[in-house]
Scaffold this active site. Structure first.
Site, PDB file in Angstrom:
ATOM      1  N   ASP A 305     -23.948  51.091 -35.299  1.00 16.86           N
ATOM      2  CA  ASP A 305     -24.215  49.670 -35.477  1.00 16.86           C
ATOM      3  C   ASP A 305     -25.534  49.355 -34.762  1.00 16.86           C
ATOM      4  O   ASP A 305     -26.039  50.140 -33.962  1.00 16.86           O
ATOM      5  CB  ASP A 305     -23.045  48.823 -34.949  1.00 16.86           C
ATOM      6  CG  ASP A 305     -23.021  47.438 -35.587  1.00 16.86           C
ATOM      7  OD1 ASP A 305     -24.032  47.035 -36.188  1.00 16.86           O
ATOM      8  OD2 ASP A 305     -21.990  46.750 -35.477  1.00 16.86           O
ATOM      9  N   GLU A 507     -20.810  36.738 -35.639  1.00 15.59           N
ATOM     10  CA  GLU A 507     -20.645  37.613 -34.476  1.00 15.59           C
ATOM     11  C   GLU A 507     -20.405  36.802 -33.187  1.00 15.59           C
ATOM     12  O   GLU A 507     -19.661  35.834 -33.193  1.00 15.59           O
ATOM     13  CB  GLU A 507     -21.838  38.566 -34.363  1.00 15.59           C
ATOM     14  CG  GLU A 507     -21.981  39.431 -35.639  1.00 15.59           C
ATOM     15  CD  GLU A 507     -23.000  40.532 -35.526  1.00 15.59           C
ATOM     16  OE1 GLU A 507     -23.038  41.216 -34.496  1.00 15.59           O
ATOM     17  OE2 GLU A 507     -23.760  40.735 -36.498  1.00 15.59           O
TER      18      GLU A 507
HETATM   19  C1  BGC Z   1     -23.101  44.064 -37.158  1.00 18.22           C
HETATM   20  C2  BGC Z   1     -22.759  44.936 -38.334  1.00 18.22           C
HETATM   21  C3  BGC Z   1     -23.863  44.916 -39.341  1.00 18.22           C
HETATM   22  C4  BGC Z   1     -25.164  45.297 -38.685  1.00 18.22           C
HETATM   23  C5  BGC Z   1     -26.346  45.270 -39.618  1.00 18.22           C
HETATM   24  C6  BGC Z   1     -24.471  44.339 -36.629  1.00 18.22           C
HETATM   25  O1  BGC Z   1     -24.834  43.419 -35.675  1.00 18.22           O
HETATM   26  O2  BGC Z   1     -22.158  44.263 -36.133  1.00 18.22           O
HETATM   27  O3  BGC Z   1     -21.543  44.517 -38.891  1.00 18.22           O
HETATM   28  O4  BGC Z   1     -23.564  45.791 -40.388  1.00 18.22           O
HETATM   29  O5  BGC Z   1     -25.443  44.408 -37.640  1.00 18.22           O
HETATM   30  O6  BGC Z   1     -26.746  43.988 -39.905  1.00 18.22           O
HETATM   31  C1  BGC Z   2     -29.650  40.786 -37.408  1.00 20.23           C
HETATM   32  C2  BGC Z   2     -28.231  41.100 -37.767  1.00 20.23           C
HETATM   33  C3  BGC Z   2     -27.635  41.879 -36.683  1.00 20.23           C
HETATM   34  C4  BGC Z   2     -27.794  41.200 -35.334  1.00 20.23           C
HETATM   35  C5  BGC Z   2     -27.289  42.050 -34.230  1.00 20.23           C
HETATM   36  C6  BGC Z   2     -29.699  40.081 -36.080  1.00 20.23           C
HETATM   37  O1  BGC Z   2     -31.004  39.776 -35.742  1.00 20.23           O
HETATM   38  O2  BGC Z   2     -30.228  40.007 -38.391  1.00 20.23           O
HETATM   39  O3  BGC Z   2     -28.162  41.812 -38.960  1.00 20.23           O
HETATM   40  O4  BGC Z   2     -26.302  42.070 -36.978  1.00 20.23           O
HETATM   41  O5  BGC Z   2     -29.132  40.865 -35.099  1.00 20.23           O
HETATM   42  O6  BGC Z   2     -27.448  41.494 -32.984  1.00 20.23           O
END
Ligand code: BGC
Ligand code: BGC
Length: 783
Positions: A305, A507
């Site tokens: 991730d 998130e």
């Molecule tokens: C998320 C994932 C996601 C990845 C890519 C991460 O922050 O936990 O679910 O696939 O970002 O965007």
């Molecule tokens: C991205 C997401 C990712 C996240 C993780 C964002 O800036 O766009 O895809 O999951 O950061 O912290």
């Protein structure tokens, strides 16, 4: 690196028709023999590049040609050429450029391996304007319809193919156990078996059935089950936090969906951010290799991730052999690919990483590419593949019809005193700021990472808001619907529909301390109509069940609508009984507001599986409206809005810091703009320094704070004679923006008349407020 000098400063890569594409395959080799042959002919540099995945906001086609990254992604805030809202054709154009760059011939007969693009199409291909937006997983869980989920997967895959993308980071098969978690809506259910069924169905929809002719063929993309494992089981529902307990007990909940996804043929699995009993999954060999490979027999690839490897003890985002050694095959490293490449290279050269481990990981990556047809002699660049560039398939009427069906089937009716269904000819007032907001109905992971009500309806061509759906249905039945966000009217309506709920988040930004819904807009509207004698239907948009006793009491009917997405007409389908109300809760609904994990047997107002038919108008008794967290406890502010309250002092090493500003004793505090000019402070503390706030008051401490980096040494808080260690909590909070810290008697026994923070290593954080609050007994400390 070859070609780098000539490419520098040259923005365009020749179109594929001009570029000679080196077929990696020869007709003679297939299967494992082909992969072994390819691996044997690759340089170490290019092997390592297969294990690295940068994001499109950073990586360019030039860099792709130079390094030959095995894959790349767009993050939730990424779009082609720096344009987050670029039209579909631009996504496809970038896919072609990356493909061309990755397949440009290499010297000495080395095979040029096509790269692949991964995206988060977690409820439809929703990074792209015009795509069908399906309900988030929590709603799909409520449909109990695995075949529907399979069709959604297929439709999503087709829309992904329109833009030339190969790989979807979906399904999330988290089994959310604590609704305070910000990713609860990505979870199909609190029940592991339901998650397993739905997750496997989405895998089959995205990839096709294993063994079928179209497996990973036309209209199919690579799927990912995520996040392995325990993401839904963190302590207090803190995103990326620690999961504690007996490992077999944890597996019996959180690991259950994986064997089902593996049996369905899922090609890739994403490692989780969380730790289990203190050990981060990205460095957890026993689980990532022992359990996933050994016990579960997964032979696909494990992708990391977003910088998840950087959270492993002893790692940074650009240096982490531990993750590869633990079983990770691809590092998702959005912005530091080049630095990670060089550290991995030297670690293989100095023997830290055995060559066999590299070859194994590369082999797994190549197998997935082979399965997707990309290593075949007739492999085509993205724009030449099925569905590519066919804009009629992006948000097509057929896909929208599936989404509308899903919306209708996901609505869960919790209360109905008889106001539903609407009779023909009803005149309806539709109220609430969410009623006509497609962005709010869609939630997070919609056009942007966080989503948000500021994305107006013009950003969602051909989509239907909940209001618009009600209006169509009302008109068709000979009645009317009027939008009045604030609920005002001149002609008294027969009934009012109040659409309200959580504003979008993704998130950790969605983590909450309790299940109190603090926005009173909906409640006020429901009570206003109640006092005017207008019957009401509450349509509640949310990423989780929340404590709704007040709203349930005030409304005549209540629909848990979850996050339905772009086809708001599916809501009206149920309100007008064009489709039966069949949705059943996939999460138990709380009776009380504090938010400690429930299970259906205990503490639920409506148990897992609850959901009324429209004909069920059995009255619901008055619900208890008391909640110790309403209003958040009487607060005495010590610091806020850029000022210390009267009688409160701030000192560092004997130096007074008036209004918490200045320098002394190794502490520097300067003004910072949070919501207003200099309403907050940025505080830098040297190793061994302390910052003390003193004043009148009692109760727990509540701090609004943020810190970018985890502390590199112990940090403690002292009040009176009690001391508590903040290091672990601050580590969890680092990088997650503004958060609330609660220091209650649960961790700071004697909350005296001062609060002192002492750090053993340099520490920088921001502080917006410090309050004394009285919280219900037993409230946990949290960060
Ligand atoms: C998320 C994932 C996601 C990845 C890519 C991460 O922050 O936990 O679910 O696939 O970002 O965007
Ligand atoms: C991205 C997401 C990712 C996240 C993780 C964002 O800036 O766009 O895809 O999951 O950061 O912290």
């Amino acid at each position: 690196m070859p070609g780098a000098a000539t490419l520098a400063g040259c923005a365009t890569i020749p179109a594929a028709s001009e570029a000679p594409v080196a077929p990696v395959a020869t007709a003679r080799l297939t299967g494992e023999a082909q992969i072994a042959d390819l691996v044997s002919r690759m340089t170490l540099e290019h092997k390592i590049a297969q294990l690295i995945q940068p994001q499109i906001n950073t990586v360019t086609p030039e860099e792709m040609r130079q390094y030959r990254w095995g894959s790349y992604l767009n993050g939730g805030n990424g779009g082609p050429y720096g344009e987050e809202f670029a039209p579909a054709g631009e996504w496809l154009r970038l896919a072609d450029e990356m493909w061309n760059a990755s397949t440009a011939p290499l010297p000495n007969g080395e095979p040029a391996i096509p790269t692949i693009w991964g995206t988060d199409a977690v409820h439809g291909h929703t990074n792209v304007i015009g795509a069908t937006i399906f309900p988030h997983n929590i709603g799909l869980g409520a449909t109990r319809d695995a075949d529907l989920v399979r069709r959604i997967g297929h439709a999503t895959a087709v829309e992904i193919e329109v833009t030339g993308i190969d790989w979807n980071f979906s399904p999330t098969v988290a089994v959310a156990q604590d609704d305070r978690w910000g990713r609860t809506y990505e979870s199909y259910s609190e029940d592991p078996r339901l998650v397993a069924t739905m997750g496997a169905a989405l895998v089959e929809g995205l990839q096709g059935r294993k063994g079928a002719d179209d497996f990973l063929g036309e209209g199919r993309v690579i799927a990912t089950a995520k996040h392995f494992f325990g993401d839904g089981g963190t302590d207090q529902g803190v995103d990326q936090g620690d999961v504690n307990g007996d490992i077999d007990a944890l597996k019996s909940i959180h690991a259950v969906p994986y064997p089902a996804a593996i049996a369905a043929g899922v090609e890739t699995i994403m490692a989780s951010f969380n730790s289990i009993n203190g050990k981060k999954m990205h460095g957890n060999e026993a689980l990532l290799t022992g359990v996933l490979r050994g016990e579960m027999g997964f032979d696909g690839l494990v992708v990391g991730d977003w910088n998840g490897h950087g959270q492993v003890a002893g790692c940074t985002v650009s240096n982490c052999p531990q993750s590869l050694m633990a079983g990770l095959d691809i590092y998702m490293v959005p912005d530091d690919a080049v630095a990670l490449h060089s550290s991995l290279l030297s670690q293989v050269r100095d023997g830290t990483i055995p060559m066999a481990r590299v070859d194994e990981a590369v082999t797994r990556v190549l197998r997935v590419k082979q399965a997707a047809g990309l290593l075949a002699p007739n492999a085509q660049k993205p724009s030449e593949r099925a569905n590519a560039g066919d804009l009629t398939k992006l948000g097509s009427p057929e896909h929208r019809a599936i989404a509308r069906e899903a919306v209708a089937k996901s609505q869960v009716l919790l209360k109905n005193d008889g106001v539903l269904p609407f009779a023909a000819g009803t005149n309806i007032l539709v109220a609430g700021q969410a009623a006509d907001s497609i962005a709010q109905a869609s939630g997070g992971w919609t056009l942007t990472w966080q989503g948000g009500r500021e994305l107006d309806n013009d950003m969602f061509p051909s989509a239907t808001s909940i209001f618009a759906g009600i209006e169509q249905a009302a008109r068709a039945s000979g009645g009317s619907a009027t939008l009045s966000e604030d609920g005002s009217y001149t002609v008294r309506p027969d009934v009012a529909v109040v659409v309200f709920g959580e504003e979008p988040y993704a998130e950790f930004a969605g983590d909450r301390k309790t299940l109190v819904f603090p926005d009173d807009e909906g409640l006020d509207l429901l009570r206003k109509f109640e006092s005017e004698g207008v019957p009401t239907v509450a349509v509640f948009l949310s990423g989780r069940p929340l404590w709704m006793n007040r709203e349930l009491n005030a409304a005549d009917a209540f629909v848990a609508s979850w996050l339905p997405g772009s086809e708001g007409a599916g809501v009206a389908d149920v309100l007008f009984d064009a489709r039966p109300a069949t949705g059943k809760l996939s999460f138990s609904w709380p009776a009380t507001c504090e938010g400690t994990p429930l299970n259906s047997a205990q503490g639920a107002l409506f148990p897992f599986g609850y959901g009324r038919a429209l004909s069920d108008t059995a009255p619901m008794g008055k619900l208890d409206e008391t909640c110790a967290f309403l209003g958040g406890g009487a607060a005495a502010e010590w610091y806020g809005n850029g000022r210390l309250a009267n009688g409160i002092t701030a000192t560092a090493g004997g130096t007074d810091l008036p209004n918490l500003r200045g320098t002394g004793g190794g502490v520097t505090a300067i003004g910072l703009d949070k919501d207003r000019q200099e309403d907050a402070r940025r505080i830098a503390m040297a190793a061994g320094s302390s910052l003390a706030l003193r004043g009148e008051g009692s109760g727990s401490f509540r701090l609004s704070y943020s810190l970018e980096a985890a502390p590199s040494g112990p940090v403690r808080a002292t009040s009176g004679t009690a001391t508590t260690d903040l290091t672990t909590g601050l580590t969890l909070a680092a990088g997650k923006g503004w958060r609330e810290m609660l220091l209650t008697p649960a961790c700071l026994a004697d909350a005296g008349d001062s609060l002192t923070i002492r750090t053993e290593a340099p520490l920088t954080f921001s502080l917006a407020s410090v309050e004394r609050v009285s919280l219900p007994e037993g409230t946990a400390c949290s960060f």
